[in-house]
Design a protein around this motif. Structure first.
Motif, PDB file in Angstrom:
ATOM      1  N   SER A  64      11.369  86.774 -75.041  1.00 36.43           N
ATOM      2  CA  SER A  64      11.703  85.949 -73.884  1.00 36.43           C
ATOM      3  C   SER A  64      10.883  86.334 -72.652  1.00 36.43           C
ATOM      4  N   GLN A  85      11.192  86.739 -67.057  1.00 34.05           N
ATOM      5  CA  GLN A  85      12.216  86.823 -68.085  1.00 34.05           C
ATOM      6  C   GLN A  85      12.869  85.444 -68.205  1.00 34.05           C
ATOM      7  N   VAL A  86      12.733  84.823 -69.376  1.00 34.52           N
ATOM      8  CA  VAL A  86      13.206  83.454 -69.589  1.00 34.52           C
ATOM      9  C   VAL A  86      14.422  83.472 -70.505  1.00 34.52           C
ATOM     10  N   SER A  87      15.596  83.388 -69.912  1.00 38.58           N
ATOM     11  CA  SER A  87      16.870  83.371 -70.654  1.00 38.58           C
ATOM     12  C   SER A  87      16.858  84.390 -71.794  1.00 38.58           C
ATOM     13  N   ASP A  90      19.008  85.039 -75.881  1.00 36.62           N
ATOM     14  CA  ASP A  90      19.688  83.798 -76.278  1.00 36.62           C
ATOM     15  C   ASP A  90      19.352  83.404 -77.710  1.00 36.62           C
ATOM     16  N   LYS A 108      10.892  77.190 -75.119  1.00 36.76           N
ATOM     17  CA  LYS A 108      11.424  78.080 -76.145  1.00 36.76           C
ATOM     18  C   LYS A 108      11.680  77.258 -77.401  1.00 36.76           C
ATOM     19  N   SER A 111      14.927  75.021 -76.206  1.00 33.45           N
ATOM     20  CA  SER A 111      15.261  74.789 -74.804  1.00 33.45           C
ATOM     21  C   SER A 111      13.993  74.781 -73.959  1.00 33.45           C
ATOM     22  N   TYR A 113      12.420  75.343 -69.899  1.00 41.18           N
ATOM     23  CA  TYR A 113      12.633  75.946 -68.582  1.00 41.18           C
ATOM     24  C   TYR A 113      11.432  75.639 -67.697  1.00 41.18           C
ATOM     25  N   ASN A 129      14.330  78.081 -63.961  1.00 42.44           N
ATOM     26  CA  ASN A 129      15.450  77.150 -64.044  1.00 42.44           C
ATOM     27  C   ASN A 129      15.481  76.422 -65.381  1.00 42.44           C
ATOM     28  N   PHE A 130      16.680  76.221 -65.880  1.00 49.02           N
ATOM     29  CA  PHE A 130      16.880  75.471 -67.126  1.00 49.02           C
ATOM     30  C   PHE A 130      16.636  73.983 -66.872  1.00 49.02           C
ATOM     31  N   ASN A 133      17.862  70.907 -73.270  1.00 52.80           N
ATOM     32  CA  ASN A 133      17.945  71.495 -74.608  1.00 52.80           C
ATOM     33  C   ASN A 133      16.883  70.883 -75.517  1.00 52.80           C
TER      34      ASN A 133
END
Length: 462
Positions: A64, A85-87, A90, A108, A111, A113, A129-130, A133
């Motif tokens: 991540s 750092q991306v979520s 998860d 990802k 998902s 971002y 930010n998200f 999905n």
């Protein structure tokens, strides 16, 4: 790490630990990687490095983390402030990133971002930010057309980004009935090989995917957005690349780096010139070479060198063919007209299909009428062509794949090049026309085809 030419004739993943004598890099330091080629490159040889990932000892699986270099030093990554750092934690890894306008999108597995360089802080302090999905298939599964739009290829569909949120644009080719071309006909374990390309000049998006049961991207979906992005304006077609028929299957027990064979074979001399020899077992499985000559027992290929092992299986396959709508935006010879005076004009991308392997039939993209509301009246068609050894069968398919046969029973006979006119009188939102023969080894030549119709418009009622 040394990568020899024999081990790198195809793209592959190469991993190694850095030299044990390397001085430890301080936590506040900067790491920089360099590569060099030993010896000289001969004419036609090249070295391509597609992707580099540097991992710290004990942190090999920080999937991540996205490392960001400074603009003035693109090869260097700061170990303190040069990463995002991306979520984390998860269960998904970062697949790819792309810059669109002043945003950095991070894909990802499942998902999406986004972040932005604020012009003040280092990358470690940028907000992430998200978005949605929606994930991405592969490293090359996303592409941008300047600042116009971005495209993402994902197992759930093809998505376009015009601002921030992704919008699905492939409903027409999703979940088609069995036997028809469908986005869902994909080999998901091989999806990391899929890729996206955009031709902004001709307004085409190319999404190449691995078909179910395949090992390489052998089908390319083509989206033409010349008229727009709505379901009424955009048009999907596809190119499909065939692997060829296995003509010889054997196990190698004689040969050198430029030859392969089996002393039990009895091939006709030079019968396989131009065909492909494919390694089907052993460390070099999947390697393909072109045959330039052959004896009764031995095949000679054009290279590069192939250090196969005795006992490895191989096949000789017929030259690959193509089955497709092969449509691009342009006018010219051998035109295939879809629709009315406001619709696009298409032609074959590579001349005609003479000599190509055609898988069952020739089918065009779905077409409707510009500016229409709801269904359209497809009244008639005119076609100029010639058949040899077969009759021409003309069919139209609705978006739900409902089949309508337009030609007479047994097909239309065009023994001399001439025009054929048919009344169709079909009411539909869009139609895809298919031309096929009813005889093996038959030839169909079509110079042009025009669909005549009229769009329905809303009217007022007193």
């Amino acid at each position: 790490m040394a990568i020899t030419s024999a081990s790198a004739t195809r793209f592959g993943i190469h991993e190694t630990e850095l030299a044990s004598g390397l001085t430890e890099v301080a936590a506040s330091g900067v790491t920089q990687m360099k590569f060099r080629v030993t010896g000289t490159l001969d004419s036609g040889e090249s070295v391509i490095i597609d992707d580099i990932q540097l991992m710290e000892v004990g942190n090999e699986f920080q999937s991540s983390t996205v490392r960001v270099s400074d603009a003035e030093s693109p090869e260097a990554f700061d170990n303190v402030k040069g990463f995002l750092q991306v979520s984390p934690d998860d269960g998904q890894k970062v697949v790819t990133c792309f810059k669109y306008r002043d945003l950095l999108f991070i894909c990802k597995e499942r998902s999406l971002y986004v972040t932005r360089d604020d012009g003040v802080n280092p990358a470690a302090l940028w907000p992430v930010n998200f978005v949605d999905n929606i994930g991405c298939d592969s490293l090359h599964g996303a592409a941008t057309a300047g600042e116009q739009f971005a495209i993402i290829s994902y197992r759930a569909g093809v998505y376009a980004i015009f601002g921030l949120r992704p919008v699905k644009v492939n409903q027409e080719i999703q979940q088609s009935p069995a036997g028809f071309v469908s986005w869902d006909d994909r080999e998901e374990p091989q999806a990391y090989k899929n890729h996206v390309m955009i031709d902004a000049e001709k307004k085409n998006v190319f999404v190449s995917v691995v078909r179910r049961g395949g090992t390489w991207p052998n089908r390319t979906f083509v989206l033409n957005y010349w008229k727009g992005w709505g379901e009424q304006e955009r048009k999907w077609s596809h190119d499909q690349y065939l692997e060829g028929t296995a003509l010889v299957s054997s196990t190698g027990n004689i040969g050198t780096v430029r030859t392969i064979g089996n002393n039990g074979l009895s091939m006709a001399v030079d019968e396989h010139i131009g065909n492909k020899v494919v390694i089907t077992s052993g460390p070099l499985t999947g390697e393909v070479r072109t045959v330039i000559s052959n004896t009764a027992t031995l095949l000679t290929h054009s290279g590069p060198d192939l250090a196969f092992g005795f006992g490895d299986s191989f096949e000789v396959r017929g030259s690959p063919g193509m089955s497709a709508s092969k449509l691009i935006e342009e006018s010219g010879k051998q035109s295939l007209f879809f629709g009315w005076d406001e619709l696009n004009l298409f032609r074959h991308a590579n001349g005609n299909d003479d000599g190509d392997v055609i898988e069952h039939s020739y089918r065009g993209a779905y077409a409707g009428f510009q500016g229409s509301y709801g269904d359209n009246l497809f009244g008639a068609l005119s076609i100029h062509g010639l058949t040899s050894g077969s009759n021409l069968i003309i069919e139209a398919l609705l978006i739900d794949e409902t089949l309508n046969t337009l030609s007479q029973a047994g097909g239309e006979t065009l023994t001399a090049a001439k025009y054929l006119e048919l009344q169709t009188n079909l009411t539909a939102l869009k139609l895809s026309y298919r031309l096929r023969s009813n005889t093996l080894d038959a030839t169909i030549k079509v110079d042009s085809m025009t669909i005549w119709g009229r769009a329905w418009y809303p009217v007022g009622v007193m």
